[in-house]
Structure formats: C-alpha cells, structure tokens
Design an enzyme around this catalytic site. Structure first.
Site, PDB file in Angstrom:
ATOM      1  N   ARG A   5       0.790  -1.224   0.000  1.00 11.84           N
ATOM      2  CA  ARG A   5       0.000   0.000   0.000  1.00 11.84           C
ATOM      3  C   ARG A   5       0.829   1.284   0.000  1.00 11.84           C
ATOM      4  O   ARG A   5       0.562   2.208  -0.772  1.00 11.84           O
ATOM      5  CB  ARG A   5      -0.946   0.030   1.221  1.00 11.84           C
ATOM      6  CG  ARG A   5      -2.156  -0.834   1.079  1.00 11.84           C
ATOM      7  CD  ARG A   5      -2.565  -1.415   2.428  1.00 11.84           C
ATOM      8  NE  ARG A   5      -1.539  -2.343   2.865  1.00 11.84           N
ATOM      9  CZ  ARG A   5      -1.511  -3.632   2.495  1.00 11.84           C
ATOM     10  NH1 ARG A   5      -2.478  -4.124   1.790  1.00 11.84           N
ATOM     11  NH2 ARG A   5      -0.529  -4.436   2.877  1.00 11.84           N
ATOM     12  N   THR A   6       1.805   1.355   0.883  1.00 12.90           N
ATOM     13  CA  THR A   6       2.549   2.611   1.007  1.00 12.90           C
ATOM     14  C   THR A   6       3.288   2.914  -0.304  1.00 12.90           C
ATOM     15  O   THR A   6       3.256   4.036  -0.807  1.00 12.90           O
ATOM     16  CB  THR A   6       3.540   2.536   2.187  1.00 12.90           C
ATOM     17  OG1 THR A   6       2.845   2.058   3.337  1.00 12.90           O
ATOM     18  CG2 THR A   6       4.134   3.889   2.496  1.00 12.90           C
ATOM     19  N   LYS A  22      26.578  -3.897  -2.713  1.00 11.32           N
ATOM     20  CA  LYS A  22      28.052  -3.818  -2.769  1.00 11.32           C
ATOM     21  C   LYS A  22      28.630  -3.089  -1.568  1.00 11.32           C
ATOM     22  O   LYS A  22      29.827  -2.857  -1.485  1.00 11.32           O
ATOM     23  CB  LYS A  22      28.477  -3.075  -4.046  1.00 11.32           C
ATOM     24  CG  LYS A  22      27.941  -3.692  -5.322  1.00 11.32           C
ATOM     25  CD  LYS A  22      28.355  -2.829  -6.512  1.00 11.32           C
ATOM     26  CE  LYS A  22      27.627  -3.235  -7.784  1.00 11.32           C
ATOM     27  NZ  LYS A  22      27.827  -2.240  -8.856  1.00 11.32           N
ATOM     28  N   ARG A  73      11.631   4.210   2.702  1.00 10.97           N
ATOM     29  CA  ARG A  73      11.304   3.208   3.737  1.00 10.97           C
ATOM     30  C   ARG A  73      12.559   2.413   4.014  1.00 10.97           C
ATOM     31  O   ARG A  73      13.262   2.008   3.093  1.00 10.97           O
ATOM     32  CB  ARG A  73      10.193   2.272   3.254  1.00 10.97           C
ATOM     33  CG  ARG A  73      10.057   1.042   4.149  1.00 10.97           C
ATOM     34  CD  ARG A  73       8.843   0.228   3.872  1.00 10.97           C
ATOM     35  NE  ARG A  73       7.653   0.939   4.291  1.00 10.97           N
ATOM     36  CZ  ARG A  73       6.458   0.351   4.436  1.00 10.97           C
ATOM     37  NH1 ARG A  73       6.320  -0.936   4.206  1.00 10.97           N
ATOM     38  NH2 ARG A  73       5.411   1.039   4.813  1.00 10.97           N
ATOM     39  N   HIS A  88       6.127   5.684  11.565  1.00  8.81           N
ATOM     40  CA  HIS A  88       5.476   5.556  10.254  1.00  8.81           C
ATOM     41  C   HIS A  88       4.487   6.730  10.148  1.00  8.81           C
ATOM     42  O   HIS A  88       3.273   6.556  10.200  1.00  8.81           O
ATOM     43  CB  HIS A  88       4.763   4.201  10.163  1.00  8.81           C
ATOM     44  CG  HIS A  88       4.411   3.780   8.775  1.00  8.81           C
ATOM     45  ND1 HIS A  88       4.338   4.661   7.712  1.00  8.81           N
ATOM     46  CD2 HIS A  88       4.099   2.559   8.274  1.00  8.81           C
ATOM     47  CE1 HIS A  88       4.002   3.979   6.620  1.00  8.81           C
ATOM     48  NE2 HIS A  88       3.849   2.706   6.926  1.00  8.81           N
TER      49      HIS A  88
HETATM   50  C1  NCD Z   1       2.825  -1.416   8.058  1.00 10.46           C
HETATM   51  C2  NCD Z   1       4.310  -1.160   8.146  1.00 10.46           C
HETATM   52  O1  NCD Z   1       5.036  -1.276   7.170  1.00 10.46           O
HETATM   53  O2  NCD Z   1       4.734  -0.826   9.230  1.00 10.46           O
HETATM   54  N1  NCD Z   1       2.359  -1.546   6.744  1.00 10.46           N
HETATM   55  C3  NCD Z   1       1.908  -0.427   6.093  1.00 10.46           C
HETATM   56  O3  NCD Z   1       2.673   0.451   5.786  1.00 10.46           O
HETATM   57  N2  NCD Z   1       0.599  -0.331   5.885  1.00 10.46           N
HETATM   58  C4  NCD Z   1       2.322  -2.472   8.937  1.00 10.46           C
HETATM   59  C5  NCD Z   1       2.963  -3.827   8.927  1.00 10.46           C
HETATM   60  O4  NCD Z   1       3.882  -4.106   8.172  1.00 10.46           O
HETATM   61  O5  NCD Z   1       2.484  -4.647   9.710  1.00 10.46           O
END
Ligand code: NCD
Length: 326
Positions: free
Chosen positions: A63-64, A93, A116, A144
C-alpha cells in the site's frame, strides 16, 4: 479576501509525527478532502508539473509504495520508484545510505525522496544528506508518520472530531511502528484520549513511550484481553505480529508461541460487544488476526483507510513541493 493559511509542509522533511501540530494536520486534512474530490471526479491534474519524485524502499510494501507512486502520478509528477533497494542497488556492494541518497538526487534530479528503511534513524540520516525534502515512509520499529496521518484522517472523517476517543491498539505494540506513530499523533490531536493497549507482555508498548503518553494526559490501560475492552471502544486498531523482527532477534520460538495462543485475534464472536458506531481499523497486511469474514461488517474501515492513504499522500506531496498546494 480570506487569508490563505501558511503551508507548514513546504520544502520540509517529514521524519516523525512529533513534527506535526494540530494546525498543520488540519491544513493537510483540507488538502486531502480536495484530493478525494479530484479522485472521485477522475479529474486530470498537473499541479506537480513534471517534478521528479524518487521513491526508494528497503523493505517490502504493498500500500505505502503504490499509493505514493500513484499519488505522484495523479498530480502530474514524474516518478522513479525502486521497491527493493536492498537487493537491486549498490547497497548490495556495501554502499551507505548517505551516498545512496546523494546519488539518487544527482542522477534523477528528484525534488523529493520518499524512503522506507529497516533502521530506526534512517529517515533522519537520509534527510541530513539529501539536498531535497525526505518523507519517512516507515523507519525500523519506530515511526510511520504517513500511516498515522491516514489513520487519524480516517477517524476524523468518520467521527468529525478527535476528542473523547477510546482507542484499543491491539497486537504487536512492541515492534509495530504504526501503533507508535498513531498513539503519539492521537495524543497531540485530541482531548481526553483513552488508549487500551491490548497485547501479551512481550508485545506491550515500550514503557518509555507509554510514560510519555501518560505525561501528556493520555489514559493508558495495558491489557491482554480484547474481550474485556472491546465493549467500550470507539476504534479497534488491529495489527499483525511482526514476524520479521522476531526472526532478526532470534526469537522465532516466541513468535510461534504467540501465534498459537491466538492472543490478539479479532474473533467474529467478539463483534457482538463492539459498539455500532465503532471503527475496525488495520494498517494491513493482515495475517490471521483479522478474519476476512469481518470485511463486510459496516464497522470495517480498513479499505477506506487504505483509500485515504492515497488522498492524504497526494496532499502531502503537493504541500511539500508547492508553496500554495491547493
Ligand atoms: C505497516 C508497516 O510497514 O509498518 N504496513 C503499512 O505500511 N501499511 C504495517 C505492517 O507491516 O504490519
């Protein structure tokens, strides 16, 4: 003429929810509502005028990743998106994060980087080296912020305000970053907040964070029984047990024990106790804690929540890149 509110996001990094004020968030909510209308009308929008955005992810995401990418496309940006930096870039590397973000900036001329990363301080570090704003799309087990924004926007859209909320945070409160950012943001935004922290001891919210929340006036009640708290909840925020962190720390045995205990599962039978106006939320992905049979329950808000991720990320990209974004 009405005075336009100053854009608090323009040219800024977004690393932590600690940076957000209620005014800033309401500014973004206003933009997100405009983005919802734009999406509903399938309107063509070129406000980002071909500006380049780089999306670099060192951890998996559905999703993100896609919503940041689509958010850019919907507003006329150009997007370079790399979903598995840890496998396909020179990180393999031995390249360090500082060199990677500087290289990405130089090669793409990106005006913004979405990152991320599995390390808690990665977004902060990237922001230090990148010549352009960095948006944290999840860092380690700590933060997050854009998930918390879409979560709180979902609650706000459903209820109209963020006061007097009783929120049950359920599942992996120890490793989960979404719940930590959400708890902090809720504490900043609403009055009279009550958090039910539903998790077995090894998955409880870190004590220092709970103490910080309490010092801000949030009533926190640790519990290990969802049955006990669900009857009084306005929001039940489910999360998965974060297998990958148990593996990293050599705690697989404990992970399997916790899964077997079905300690934080929203059993269908519990829904009878949940108030009619409550919201069932989940950042997703789900594993076994949220049965698909609940998807048709009118209180299930997780599809809407995910959809709100697109509108809020569109608003955030526009606000970061344009002084007058809407
Ligand atoms: C979450 C994350 O990456 O922290 N996912 C997300 O971005 N919707 C939750 C998870 O991974 O459980």
């Amino acid at each position: 003429m009405a005075q336009q509110q100053e854009n608090p996001f323009f040219g800024k990094d977004l690393i932590s929810v600690d940076q957000l004020t209620p005014q800033a968030l309401h500014f973004l909510f206003g933009g997100a509502q405009k983005m919802e209308t734009l999406l509903a009308n399938s309107a063509k929008d070129e406000r980002l005028g071909g500006k380049m955005i780089a999306i670099i992810f060192y951890q998996p995401s559905t999703r993100t990743f896609t919503s940041f990418w689509a958010a850019g496309e919907h507003l006329g940006a150009k997007v370079v998106a790399i979903p598995a930096m840890q496998a396909y870039s020179s990180v393999v590397k031995g390249e360090n994060l500082a060199d990677t973000v500087r290289s990405i900036s130089a090669t793409t001329d990106a005006k913004l980087i979405v990152l991320r990363h599995p390390d808690n301080e990665a977004a902060q570090e990237a922001a230090h080296y990148a010549p352009v704003p960095v948006i944290n799309a999840g860092s380690g087990t700590k933060e997050h912020p854009t998930q918390a924004i879409l979560d709180i926007y979902t609650i706000y859209r459903a209820r109209g305000n963020l006061d007097n909320l009783r929120v049950a945070l359920v599942g992996d409160l120890h490793y989960g970053r979404t719940v930590k950012s959400l708890a902090k943001l809720l504490a900043q935004m609403g009055r009279n907040l009550q958090l039910e922290l539903v998790a077995p001891q090894p998955l409880q919210l870190p004590t220092n964070l709970r103490e910080t929340l309490e010092s801000e006036g949030v009533k926190c009640h640790p519990s290990n029984d969802l049955k006990e708290v669900i009857g009084g909840a306005d929001v039940v925020y489910m999360t998965r047990i974060q297998k990958e962190w148990f593996r990293r720390e050599g705690r697989e045995k404990l992970y399997h024990q916790l899964v077997e205990q079905r300690c934080c599962v929203l059993e269908e039978s519990l829904l009878r106790r949940l108030p009619e106006a409550a919201l069932i939320m989940h950042p997703l992905p789900r594993v076994n804690e949220l049965p698909a049979s609940i998807d048709d329950d009118p209180r299930a808000a997780y599809w809407q929540q995910m959809r709100n991720g697109l509108a809020t990320r569109m608003a955030l990209l526009a606000a970061t890149l344009l002084p007058q974004p809407w």
